[in-house]
Scaffold this motif. Structure first.
Motif, PDB file in Angstrom:
ATOM      1  N   UNK A 138       0.808  -1.227   0.000  1.00 33.63           N
ATOM      2  CA  UNK A 138       0.000   0.000   0.000  1.00 33.63           C
ATOM      3  C   UNK A 138       0.838   1.273   0.000  1.00 33.63           C
ATOM      4  N   UNK A 139       2.000   1.225   0.671  1.00 33.10           N
ATOM      5  CA  UNK A 139       2.825   2.425   0.774  1.00 33.10           C
ATOM      6  C   UNK A 139       3.753   2.616  -0.416  1.00 33.10           C
ATOM      7  N   UNK A 140       3.804   1.634  -1.326  1.00 41.72           N
ATOM      8  CA  UNK A 140       4.771   1.690  -2.419  1.00 41.72           C
ATOM      9  C   UNK A 140       4.497   2.849  -3.373  1.00 41.72           C
ATOM     10  N   UNK A 141       3.225   3.106  -3.668  1.00 46.21           N
ATOM     11  CA  UNK A 141       2.906   4.174  -4.620  1.00 46.21           C
ATOM     12  C   UNK A 141       3.367   5.543  -4.101  1.00 46.21           C
ATOM     13  N   UNK A 142       3.077   5.803  -2.826  1.00 46.76           N
ATOM     14  CA  UNK A 142       3.490   7.080  -2.233  1.00 46.76           C
ATOM     15  C   UNK A 142       5.011   7.191  -2.223  1.00 46.76           C
ATOM     16  N   UNK A 143       5.678   6.077  -1.914  1.00 51.28           N
ATOM     17  CA  UNK A 143       7.139   6.072  -1.881  1.00 51.28           C
ATOM     18  C   UNK A 143       7.713   6.362  -3.263  1.00 51.28           C
ATOM     19  N   UNK A 144       7.126   5.773  -4.302  1.00 48.80           N
ATOM     20  CA  UNK A 144       7.596   6.018  -5.672  1.00 48.80           C
ATOM     21  C   UNK A 144       7.384   7.481  -6.050  1.00 48.80           C
ATOM     22  N   UNK A 145       6.219   8.037  -5.693  1.00 46.87           N
ATOM     23  CA  UNK A 145       5.942   9.447  -6.004  1.00 46.87           C
ATOM     24  C   UNK A 145       6.939  10.363  -5.312  1.00 46.87           C
TER      25      UNK A 145
ATOM     26  N   UNK B 105       2.253   1.670 -10.399  1.00 48.99           N
ATOM     27  CA  UNK B 105       3.100   2.528  -9.577  1.00 48.99           C
ATOM     28  C   UNK B 105       3.592   3.758 -10.322  1.00 48.99           C
ATOM     29  N   UNK B 106       3.231   3.868 -11.611  1.00 47.74           N
ATOM     30  CA  UNK B 106       3.673   4.991 -12.442  1.00 47.74           C
ATOM     31  C   UNK B 106       5.195   5.045 -12.511  1.00 47.74           C
ATOM     32  N   UNK B 107       5.803   3.879 -12.650  1.00 47.23           N
ATOM     33  CA  UNK B 107       7.259   3.821 -12.794  1.00 47.23           C
ATOM     34  C   UNK B 107       7.672   4.156 -14.216  1.00 47.23           C
ATOM     35  N   UNK B 108       6.877   3.706 -15.198  1.00 48.02           N
ATOM     36  CA  UNK B 108       7.227   3.930 -16.606  1.00 48.02           C
ATOM     37  C   UNK B 108       6.039   4.552 -17.320  1.00 48.02           C
ATOM     38  N   UNK B 109       6.313   5.547 -18.147  1.00 49.35           N
ATOM     39  CA  UNK B 109       5.248   6.219 -18.891  1.00 49.35           C
ATOM     40  C   UNK B 109       5.075   5.648 -20.290  1.00 49.35           C
ATOM     41  N   UNK B 110       6.054   4.877 -20.760  1.00 45.41           N
ATOM     42  CA  UNK B 110       5.941   4.283 -22.087  1.00 45.41           C
ATOM     43  C   UNK B 110       5.935   2.761 -21.965  1.00 45.41           C
ATOM     44  N   UNK B 111       5.900   2.072 -23.069  1.00 44.67           N
ATOM     45  CA  UNK B 111       5.792   0.614 -23.067  1.00 44.67           C
ATOM     46  C   UNK B 111       7.144  -0.076 -23.241  1.00 44.67           C
ATOM     47  N   UNK B 112       8.217   0.633 -23.079  1.00 50.54           N
ATOM     48  CA  UNK B 112       9.528   0.048 -23.320  1.00 50.54           C
ATOM     49  C   UNK B 112       9.960  -0.790 -22.120  1.00 50.54           C
TER      50      UNK B 112
ATOM     51  N   UNK C 224      11.565  -4.167   8.608  1.00 44.57           N
ATOM     52  CA  UNK C 224      10.124  -4.324   8.459  1.00 44.57           C
ATOM     53  C   UNK C 224       9.712  -4.602   7.021  1.00 44.57           C
ATOM     54  N   UNK C 225      10.692  -4.768   6.124  1.00 43.62           N
ATOM     55  CA  UNK C 225      10.421  -5.033   4.703  1.00 43.62           C
ATOM     56  C   UNK C 225       9.523  -3.970   4.078  1.00 43.62           C
ATOM     57  N   UNK C 226       9.566  -2.754   4.604  1.00 45.67           N
ATOM     58  CA  UNK C 226       8.684  -1.690   4.151  1.00 45.67           C
ATOM     59  C   UNK C 226       9.415  -0.800   3.150  1.00 45.67           C
ATOM     60  N   UNK C 227       8.915  -0.756   1.928  1.00 51.57           N
ATOM     61  CA  UNK C 227       9.578   0.028   0.891  1.00 51.57           C
ATOM     62  C   UNK C 227       9.640   1.512   1.256  1.00 51.57           C
ATOM     63  N   UNK C 228       8.622   1.988   1.987  1.00 52.64           N
ATOM     64  CA  UNK C 228       8.600   3.402   2.371  1.00 52.64           C
ATOM     65  C   UNK C 228       9.774   3.750   3.274  1.00 52.64           C
ATOM     66  N   UNK C 229      10.316   2.762   3.975  1.00 55.47           N
ATOM     67  CA  UNK C 229      11.472   3.017   4.832  1.00 55.47           C
ATOM     68  C   UNK C 229      12.669   3.468   4.009  1.00 55.47           C
ATOM     69  N   UNK C 230      12.755   3.019   2.769  1.00 47.07           N
ATOM     70  CA  UNK C 230      13.855   3.441   1.897  1.00 47.07           C
ATOM     71  C   UNK C 230      13.792   4.938   1.672  1.00 47.07           C
ATOM     72  N   UNK C 231      12.580   5.448   1.455  1.00 44.33           N
ATOM     73  CA  UNK C 231      12.420   6.880   1.214  1.00 44.33           C
ATOM     74  C   UNK C 231      12.842   7.669   2.451  1.00 44.33           C
ATOM     75  N   UNK C 232      12.432   7.180   3.629  1.00 43.37           N
ATOM     76  CA  UNK C 232      12.844   7.846   4.865  1.00 43.37           C
ATOM     77  C   UNK C 232      14.365   7.808   5.007  1.00 43.37           C
ATOM     78  N   UNK C 233      14.971   6.688   4.596  1.00 42.04           N
ATOM     79  CA  UNK C 233      16.434   6.568   4.680  1.00 42.04           C
ATOM     80  C   UNK C 233      17.116   7.510   3.695  1.00 42.04           C
ATOM     81  N   UNK C 234      16.545   7.656   2.497  1.00 45.01           N
ATOM     82  CA  UNK C 234      17.102   8.595   1.510  1.00 45.01           C
ATOM     83  C   UNK C 234      17.053  10.017   2.058  1.00 45.01           C
TER      84      UNK C 234
END
Length: 919
Positions: free
Chosen positions: A564-571, A598-605, A692-702
């Protein structure tokens, strides 16, 4: 060998000199054990304590400080020498302690004990530790067990194996012993091979061990990691460059001051002592301590956010990251199959929105919501649950919460049904299972047969309509549920369940079902069909008679949902100028769908494993800037992608949890592993472990990394501008005809009082407003970049001129306290400097005086200590000071604020210029 999958079983056994029915003899097994050694991975990644200590002591700035300490002691300045040595001991202890504790924590994260395994030796089945397996052993594997070594399958009964840790593919793989054609098949396509570290989720099988220990695929990856030399972090590169530049500059300036003093006839011993003191003043000896403490404090903050720092420099390096290459399974997704779509004739229910509020655990008090939905949807889930072997078990720590145990796909069905109030235990109590036909990789179906209760009161609500229909139409006492792949299931279906009754499954219905399947698979879902058949009597014939004339109920779409937190973290990453890239071993369609979510890629490549194999290193380097999705990639290809990005100048963070991620984790500038779902190899290869295997933690670490780098620049700016101020005083005084303006002990005091607590407190400065709304700074940026070198010179010059001018005025007036006045103005000017450099753009009055209370406390404490040096008789003698009249003290306070107001004026002009540009 790597082509065991291509050989027939008889050839495999012949090459291994083994017998499927007898196994190895005890004598032969012992001989092979002596030859091959233990079946285990050799730990090569952990450093011993002496190695960690040596690395701390051989840092460039530490070596220079030790040289300065030796020179000080040689010249009789024991206080300086001991003070510098104390600093070296402090920074060495802090760095050693952090890395050693992190290694201990990594070791404690190892959760899997060495499994026991059933092996056939001397014609008898026995249980031994997997450590003693050798090539040629015949092993028996069952659901719930780990595969103990690399094996070639001999026989299979509905065997499924989860290989996500090795291949990144979340769905279990159906295993079949038949030989496979084709050269260099990807690991995920070798359906007759089993690999060490993967897990059996369903069925059972018999296999012959082909490789053990470091010769396994797992071992090869572990060995490859050791050949990868990690690159120094941006901070390490910048500090090394800083040390070289400072060493050259300080030696030149100090040489000039020493020469001028000797030419003026100053005492030679005093000038040599002053020169050594100025070396200490010019070199920010507190810098390593402040940097190390800042990194340790940052690591502690991250630990509170469940991120364990394995290598201390990684704390700051996160702030320089330009690209995050993220795995899919368990990193951006939850690594658990989940039902997301239910589809029956005339109705489709999308559960995706509700999944965002669900935890991985099932609370027994969760309120069902399907009661208001068409009955066929409940019937679909009930049928899928009954036709499964997965079970719900209570959580040991929270008894009212449950989790699914068994095959992930079946667990998803059981969990989805339970969330709607259809508990498997209750369903099976009402409709007892009487027989079953296991799943078979050829049929792609599984069937279970259940006996109807005699009374309606005993029938679950979801099956009431079928019970009525069975009594009215078929007079059946048994019901068979079949689940499987859509194509396979439709082969044995003649009817479709529509609004509480069966209709002929004609071409229109088949087309409708086929269209629905394609719609769901296009969304990256795994699709299963559920069907049933009413039986008047207990079935006695085989599956051919049982799996026919079935009534198709509907389709179930499931996938491994994103966190659930991955989209916010990507943004947040994209706002921060960090490019997210999906690098996975999963199918292209699944990777593409998740990237779109997750809006990681805008094209189909996207690039697949086959396309990557066709690219040279140069071609890949040219493409990495344009591709944001990589699918079906192997461990070696992940490594290639990371290296190609690094050659393009990127600072790369690689996230992952599987064994397949480990080489890329080690090669990346920052490797980020999962602590819960991650494998031991991945955790040991990583710089950062998410507990905690939480992707959002990466953003906090960055964010924390960026704050630390900003703060390091602030206290470097503060330390060097202050030190440059001292050098200007010492350099210009002889040109004004003044005697030695500062005594060696006064210089040492200024460094001790101003380079200590205030500099350390600057390392605690909170994040500035735009920290995560700007691109990362260039990894090639000089630490003096963005005007900091210019600021150091002009602030230092201003500080030196104000202090020297004050001292010169009082000296010309033949005041006895002229040196004390100069000494005090110079010391307190550095406090104004510390307050002013807290932000590169914002005024102190905007960020608030109390927003960094430790710094305010350090400034007040330094002011108090300076007053003690000036007014307490003991310190007057020690530091050669003279008590100043109150009017002179007030004047020194006013003059020392000049630097503060000058820096504030520069920031105001900078803000004004920015506003004009934006207009």
């Amino acid at each position: 060998m790597s082509n065991w999958y291509q050989l027939e079983i008889s050839e495999v056994l012949q090459k291994l000199d083994s017998d499927a029915s007898y196994g190895l003899s005890a004598t032969e097994a012992n001989r092979r054990f002596k030859e091959c050694g233990f079946n285990e991975l050799i730990e090569q990644g952990l450093k011993n304590p002496w190695q960690i200590l040596w690395e701390q002591l051989t840092e460039a700035l530490t070596i220079i400080l030790l040289v300065a300490a030796v020179i000080s002691v040689f010249l009789g300045d024991y206080k300086d020498g001991l003070g510098i040595i104390a600093i070296v001991v402090l920074i060495t202890f802090l760095g050693f302690s952090q890395e050693y504790q992190a290694q201990k924590a990594i070791a404690s994260l190892k959760q899997l004990a060495v499994p026991a395994v059933k092996v056939r030796r001397n014609g008898c089945m026995q249980e031994i530790s997997a450590r003693y397996l050798v090539p040629g052993d015949i092993v028996l594997l069952e659901a719930g067990e780990l595969v103990p070594a690399d094996c070639r399958l001999i026989d299979s009964l509905s065997l499924r194996v989860s290989e996500s840790a090795l291949t990144g593919i979340p769905e279990p793989v159906d295993k079949d012993p038949e030989a496979l054609p084709g050269k260099d098949l990807a690991l995920g396509k070798r359906r007759n091979a089993l690999y060490m570290g993967t897990a059996v989720t369903y069925g059972r099988g018999e296999a012959v061990v082909t490789e053990t220990g470091m010769a396994t695929e797992l071992g090869r990856i572990a060995s490859a990691i050791e050949t990868i030399e990690p690159e120094p972090t941006p901070l390490q590169k910048r500090l090394s460059q800083l040390v070289r530049e400072l060493a050259i500059a300080s030696l030149v300036l100090v040489g000039a001051i020493l020469s001028l003093g000797l030419l003026r006839g100053e005492n030679a011993q005093l000038m040599f002592l002053t020169a050594v003191t100025l070396v200490v003043a010019a070199l920010p000896e507190g810098l390593p301590a402040v940097v190390t403490i800042a990194l340790v404090l940052g690591a502690q903050k991250m630990l509170k956010r469940h991120a364990l720092v394995h290598h201390l420099p990684a704390v700051e390096a996160l702030g320089s990251v330009t690209t995050i290459c993220s795995g899919k399974t368990g990193t951006l997704t939850q690594n658990r199959m989940t039902v997301t779509v239910l589809d029956v004739a005339g109705h489709r229910l999308d559960l995706t929105a509700r999944l965002r509020s669900y935890s991985p655990m099932l609370d027994a008090e969760e309120r069902p919501f399907l009661l208001s939905q068409p009955p066929a949807l409940s019937f679909l889930l009930a049928g899928g649950t009954l036709c499964s072997d997965a079970q719900l078990e209570p959580d040991p720590e929270e008894p009212r919460c449950f989790h699914a145990v068994g095959d992930p796909t079946e667990g998803a069905l059981v969990m989805a049904a339970a969330r709607q109030g259809l508990w498997k235990a209750e369903l099976e109590q009402s409709l007892k299972r009487v027989t079953m036909v296991p799943f078979d990789s050829r049929r792609q179906r599984m069937t279970t047969v259940h006996q109807f209760p005699a009374a309606l009161s005993q029938v679950p609500i979801a099956l009431e309509m079928v019970w009525y229909w069975s009594r009215a139409i078929e007079a059946a006492n048994y019901v068979a549920f079949t689940k499987g792949k859509i194509g396979s299931l439709l082969e044995v279906c003649d009817w479709v369940w529509v609004e509480g009754g069966a209709m002929r499954l004609d071409g229109n219905w088949r087309e409708r079902i086929d269209t629905a399947k394609h719609q769901l698979t296009h969304k990256g879902l795994r699709v299963l069909g559920i069907a049933f058949r009413l039986l008047p009597s207990y079935p006695v014939d085989g599956w051919e008679d049982l799996e026919r004339d079935l009534i198709f109920i509907g389709l179930v779409g499931m996938n491994d949902p994103m966190r659930p937190e991955a989209r916010v973290a990507i943004e947040t990453c994209k706002k921060a100028g960090i490019r997210p890239v999906l690098v996975t071993g999963d199918r292209p369609r699944n990777a593409w769908h998740l990237a779109q979510e997750l809006d990681i890629a805008s094209d189909r490549r996207l690039l697949t494993d086959k396309e990557l194999n066709c690219l040279s290193e140069r071609e890949l380097e040219d493409l990495v800037e344009q591709i944001s999705i990589y699918a079906r990639v192997s461990p070696q290809q992940k490594f290639r992608i990371v290296r190609a990005m690094q050659k393009q100048g990127h600072i790369v963070a690689m996230t992952g949890d599987g064994v397949n991620d480990a080489p890329a984790l080690k090669a990346a500038d920052i490797g980020v592993a999962m602590g819960i779902s991650g494998t031991d190899i991945a955790r040991e290869a990583a710089d950062l472990v998410l507990l905690d295997d939480n992707f959002a933690t990466i953003v906090a670490a960055v964010k924390e990394g960026r704050v630390i780098y900003d703060n390091i620049r602030k206290f470097i700016k503060y330390l060097l501008s202050s030190n440059v101020g001292e050098l200007w005083v010492m350099l210009l005084a002889p040109f004004l005809g003044m005697p030695l303006p500062l005594m060696p002990l006064q210089i040492l005091w200024i460094n001790l009082a101003t380079d200590g607590l205030p500099a350390l407190a600057l390392g605690l400065e909170p994040a500035e407003r735009e920290t995560m709304n700007r691109p990362p700074y260039s990894p090639k940026e000089n630490i003096f970049g963005r005007g900091m070198g210019r600021d150091i010179i002009w602030i230092g010059l201003l500080m030196g001129l104000v202090s020297l001018g004050t001292g010169y005025w009082y000296w010309r007036a033949k005041r006895a306290d002229w040196q004390t006045m100069l000494f005090t103005v110079l010391t307190l000017s550095q406090m104004g400097n510390a307050l002013a450099v807290r932000s590169e753009r914002d005024s102190l009055f905007c960020i608030g005086l109390l927003s960094n209370k430790p710094l305010l406390g350090a400034v007040i404490l330094t002011l108090g200590l300076q007053l003690a040096v000036v007014y307490i008789p003991f310190f007057e003698k020690l530091f050669a000071t003279v008590a100043m009249p109150a009017i002179d003290l007030a004047l020194s306070l006013v003059l020392s604020s000049v630097v503060f107001w000058a820096v504030e004026l520069e920031k105001w002009l900078l803000r004004r210029a920015t506003v004009r540009l934006s207009i």
